[in-house]
Design a protein around this motif. Structure first.
Motif, PDB file in Angstrom:
ATOM      1  N   CYS A 171       0.856  -1.192   0.000  1.00 16.37           N
ATOM      2  CA  CYS A 171       0.000   0.000   0.000  1.00 16.37           C
ATOM      3  C   CYS A 171       0.885   1.233   0.000  1.00 16.37           C
ATOM      4  N   ASP A 172       0.272   2.396  -0.104  1.00 21.72           N
ATOM      5  CA  ASP A 172       1.067   3.612  -0.318  1.00 21.72           C
ATOM      6  C   ASP A 172       1.630   4.224   0.959  1.00 21.72           C
ATOM      7  N   LEU A 173       1.449   3.569   2.101  1.00 26.59           N
ATOM      8  CA  LEU A 173       2.028   4.100   3.332  1.00 26.59           C
ATOM      9  C   LEU A 173       3.548   3.939   3.377  1.00 26.59           C
ATOM     10  N   GLY A 174       4.072   3.015   2.584  1.00 25.60           N
ATOM     11  CA  GLY A 174       5.510   2.788   2.556  1.00 25.60           C
ATOM     12  C   GLY A 174       6.303   4.003   2.125  1.00 25.60           C
ATOM     13  N   ALA A 175       5.666   4.882   1.386  1.00 28.11           N
ATOM     14  CA  ALA A 175       6.371   6.059   0.873  1.00 28.11           C
ATOM     15  C   ALA A 175       6.695   7.062   1.968  1.00 28.11           C
ATOM     16  N   THR A 176       5.975   7.011   3.088  1.00 28.44           N
ATOM     17  CA  THR A 176       6.157   8.020   4.139  1.00 28.44           C
ATOM     18  C   THR A 176       6.695   7.438   5.441  1.00 28.44           C
ATOM     19  N   ARG A 177       6.834   6.130   5.547  1.00 25.44           N
ATOM     20  CA  ARG A 177       7.290   5.544   6.804  1.00 25.44           C
ATOM     21  C   ARG A 177       8.788   5.782   7.002  1.00 25.44           C
ATOM     22  N   THR A 178       9.211   5.780   8.273  1.00 26.86           N
ATOM     23  CA  THR A 178      10.630   5.767   8.608  1.00 26.86           C
ATOM     24  C   THR A 178      11.089   4.331   8.854  1.00 26.86           C
ATOM     25  N   HIS A 179      10.328   3.617   9.672  1.00 30.36           N
ATOM     26  CA  HIS A 179      10.608   2.205   9.940  1.00 30.36           C
ATOM     27  C   HIS A 179       9.318   1.399   9.868  1.00 30.36           C
ATOM     28  N   VAL A 180       9.434   0.169   9.437  1.00 34.69           N
ATOM     29  CA  VAL A 180       8.335  -0.779   9.560  1.00 34.69           C
ATOM     30  C   VAL A 180       8.302  -1.251  11.015  1.00 34.69           C
ATOM     31  N   VAL A 181       7.113  -1.326  11.573  1.00 27.61           N
ATOM     32  CA  VAL A 181       6.955  -1.710  12.980  1.00 27.61           C
ATOM     33  C   VAL A 181       6.298  -3.081  13.010  1.00 27.61           C
ATOM     34  N   VAL A 182       7.086  -4.119  13.241  1.00 30.61           N
ATOM     35  CA  VAL A 182       6.581  -5.487  13.120  1.00 30.61           C
ATOM     36  C   VAL A 182       6.046  -6.009  14.442  1.00 30.61           C
ATOM     37  N   GLY A 239      -2.702  -3.949  18.431  1.00 32.28           N
ATOM     38  CA  GLY A 239      -3.109  -2.548  18.466  1.00 32.28           C
ATOM     39  C   GLY A 239      -3.536  -2.060  17.102  1.00 32.28           C
ATOM     40  N   GLU A 240      -3.619  -0.747  16.966  1.00 32.00           N
ATOM     41  CA  GLU A 240      -4.109  -0.148  15.725  1.00 32.00           C
ATOM     42  C   GLU A 240      -2.993   0.044  14.710  1.00 32.00           C
ATOM     43  N   GLY A 241      -1.955   0.796  15.093  1.00 28.34           N
ATOM     44  CA  GLY A 241      -0.861   1.056  14.178  1.00 28.34           C
ATOM     45  C   GLY A 241       0.180   1.935  14.833  1.00 28.34           C
ATOM     46  N   PRO A 242       1.345   2.084  14.212  1.00 33.55           N
ATOM     47  CA  PRO A 242       2.434   2.859  14.813  1.00 33.55           C
ATOM     48  C   PRO A 242       2.105   4.350  14.893  1.00 33.55           C
ATOM     49  N   GLY A 243       2.598   4.981  15.949  1.00 30.15           N
ATOM     50  CA  GLY A 243       2.608   6.436  16.048  1.00 30.15           C
ATOM     51  C   GLY A 243       3.989   6.963  15.705  1.00 30.15           C
ATOM     52  N   GLN A 244       4.228   8.213  16.053  1.00 34.89           N
ATOM     53  CA  GLN A 244       5.489   8.841  15.686  1.00 34.89           C
ATOM     54  C   GLN A 244       6.690   8.139  16.325  1.00 34.89           C
ATOM     55  N   MET A 245       6.617   7.885  17.642  1.00 35.06           N
ATOM     56  CA  MET A 245       7.751   7.252  18.312  1.00 35.06           C
ATOM     57  C   MET A 245       7.969   5.823  17.823  1.00 35.06           C
ATOM     58  N   GLU A 246       6.870   5.136  17.522  1.00 33.42           N
ATOM     59  CA  GLU A 246       6.980   3.780  16.984  1.00 33.42           C
ATOM     60  C   GLU A 246       7.628   3.798  15.598  1.00 33.42           C
ATOM     61  N   ASP A 247       7.251   4.770  14.793  1.00 30.36           N
ATOM     62  CA  ASP A 247       7.828   4.918  13.461  1.00 30.36           C
ATOM     63  C   ASP A 247       9.320   5.227  13.542  1.00 30.36           C
ATOM     64  N   GLU A 248       9.710   5.982  14.554  1.00 29.46           N
ATOM     65  CA  GLU A 248      11.115   6.353  14.710  1.00 29.46           C
ATOM     66  C   GLU A 248      11.963   5.204  15.241  1.00 29.46           C
ATOM     67  N   THR A 249      11.370   4.360  16.085  1.00 25.30           N
ATOM     68  CA  THR A 249      12.136   3.289  16.724  1.00 25.30           C
ATOM     69  C   THR A 249      11.968   1.932  16.061  1.00 25.30           C
ATOM     70  N   GLY A 250      10.867   1.745  15.318  1.00 26.70           N
ATOM     71  CA  GLY A 250      10.589   0.452  14.721  1.00 26.70           C
ATOM     72  C   GLY A 250       9.993  -0.546  15.688  1.00 26.70           C
ATOM     73  N   LEU A 251       9.493  -0.084  16.848  1.00 23.39           N
ATOM     74  CA  LEU A 251       8.892  -0.953  17.856  1.00 23.39           C
ATOM     75  C   LEU A 251       7.494  -0.467  18.202  1.00 23.39           C
ATOM     76  N   PRO A 252       6.526  -1.395  18.412  1.00 26.54           N
ATOM     77  CA  PRO A 252       5.169  -0.974  18.751  1.00 26.54           C
ATOM     78  C   PRO A 252       5.030  -0.582  20.222  1.00 26.54           C
ATOM     79  N   PHE A 253       4.115   0.339  20.480  1.00 26.49           N
ATOM     80  CA  PHE A 253       3.741   0.730  21.840  1.00 26.49           C
ATOM     81  C   PHE A 253       4.954   1.160  22.669  1.00 26.49           C
ATOM     82  N   VAL A 254       5.674   2.163  22.201  1.00 28.92           N
ATOM     83  CA  VAL A 254       6.798   2.705  22.969  1.00 28.92           C
ATOM     84  C   VAL A 254       6.568   4.149  23.386  1.00 28.92           C
ATOM     85  N   GLY A 255       5.473   4.769  22.935  1.00 28.79           N
ATOM     86  CA  GLY A 255       5.154   6.124  23.340  1.00 28.79           C
ATOM     87  C   GLY A 255       4.403   6.139  24.659  1.00 28.79           C
TER      88      GLY A 255
END
Length: 251
Positions: free
Chosen positions: A75-86, A99-115
């Protein structure tokens, strides 16, 4: 073992707007038969359309799935991501949290639920004597952050769903917690609101699921009184803990 203290669930954490969302992008479609598997050398051939499925059993292990997700363009979200959060946590855990999906801190770290929502989730787990690294496996409906932390679209959720289904198959949890309405809709295709479904045991593909209020929602509702969102979550988590102990103690 001492009974956990309720106050540990209700410690204040200031809200942070960047605690939800997902991502992925476009590539060249490859038609797969139900028996096909994707070898590492073919990861560039990930089906680019959510209408082309990734067959169940494609991945032999979570490591291969994670490598595939890192280069996903479905999908087209790959164009704006920093990291994939698996994911994060224990791949052998009997409890999975979606959960629902990564937020800013998750996108920066590549880990879910870190904010901030993730910090509250850790407190919620600790309040019922569960450890996030030992006792749970945590992932999301989508694995990339949507712009502006918006809710993922149905198309984005559908594009990412095959990965989630493979995670469930490989981890093989006893119980799945669905944190928030987007997680409930994304996995169960359930249209009822989260406030009606939370705390109810649901069966999905032979597995027990319980919808719970998303930690980000709890951050916006500070009351600790009986009947409040935090109080209800405390009741739900005690039920989950008890059922998990029951299931894991059976032969």
């Amino acid at each position: 073992m001492n009974e956990p203290q309720q106050f540990s669930l209700f410690e204040e954490i200031s809200p942070l707007a960047s605690d939800v969302a997902p991502n992925i992008s476009e590539g060249e479609a490859v038609k797969l038969s139900p028996d096909d598997k994707i070898a590492p050398e073919d990861y560039d051939k990930i089906p680019s359309s959510s209408s082309i499925s990734i067959p169940p059993g494609t991945y032999e292990n979570l490591e291969a799935l994670g490598e595939h997700c890192q280069v996903c363009q479905r999908c087209d979200l790959g164009a704006t991501r920093t990291h994939v959060v698996v994911s994060r946590g224990n791949p052998q855990a009997r409890l999975m949290i979606i959960g629902e999906g990564p937020g800013q801190m998750e996108d920066e770290t590549g880990l879910p639920f870190v904010g901030k929502a993730g910090q509250l989730l850790d407190k919620i787990l600790a309040s019922v004597n569960l450890d996030r690294d030992r006792d749970v496996y945590i992932c999301n409906i989508v694995k990339c952050r949507p712009p502006g932390n918006r809710v993922p679209t149905p198309e984005e959720s559908a594009a990412c769903l095959p990965y989630l289904l493979e995670q469930i198959r490989l981890v093989d949890p006893k119980i799945i917690l669905l944190a928030g309405a987007t997680a409930v809709r994304g996995l169960l295709n359930e249209k009822q609101g989260i406030t009606k479904l939370r705390g109810k045991w649901l069966e999905w593909n032979g597995r027990l699921c319980m919808p719970i209020l998303h930690p980000a929602y709890l951050l916006r509702n500070a009351s600790r009184q009986p009947g409040s969102p935090k109080w209800l979550t405390w009741q739900d988590m005690q039920a989950v803990r008890d059922r998990l102990h029951q299931l894991t103690s059976q032969p």
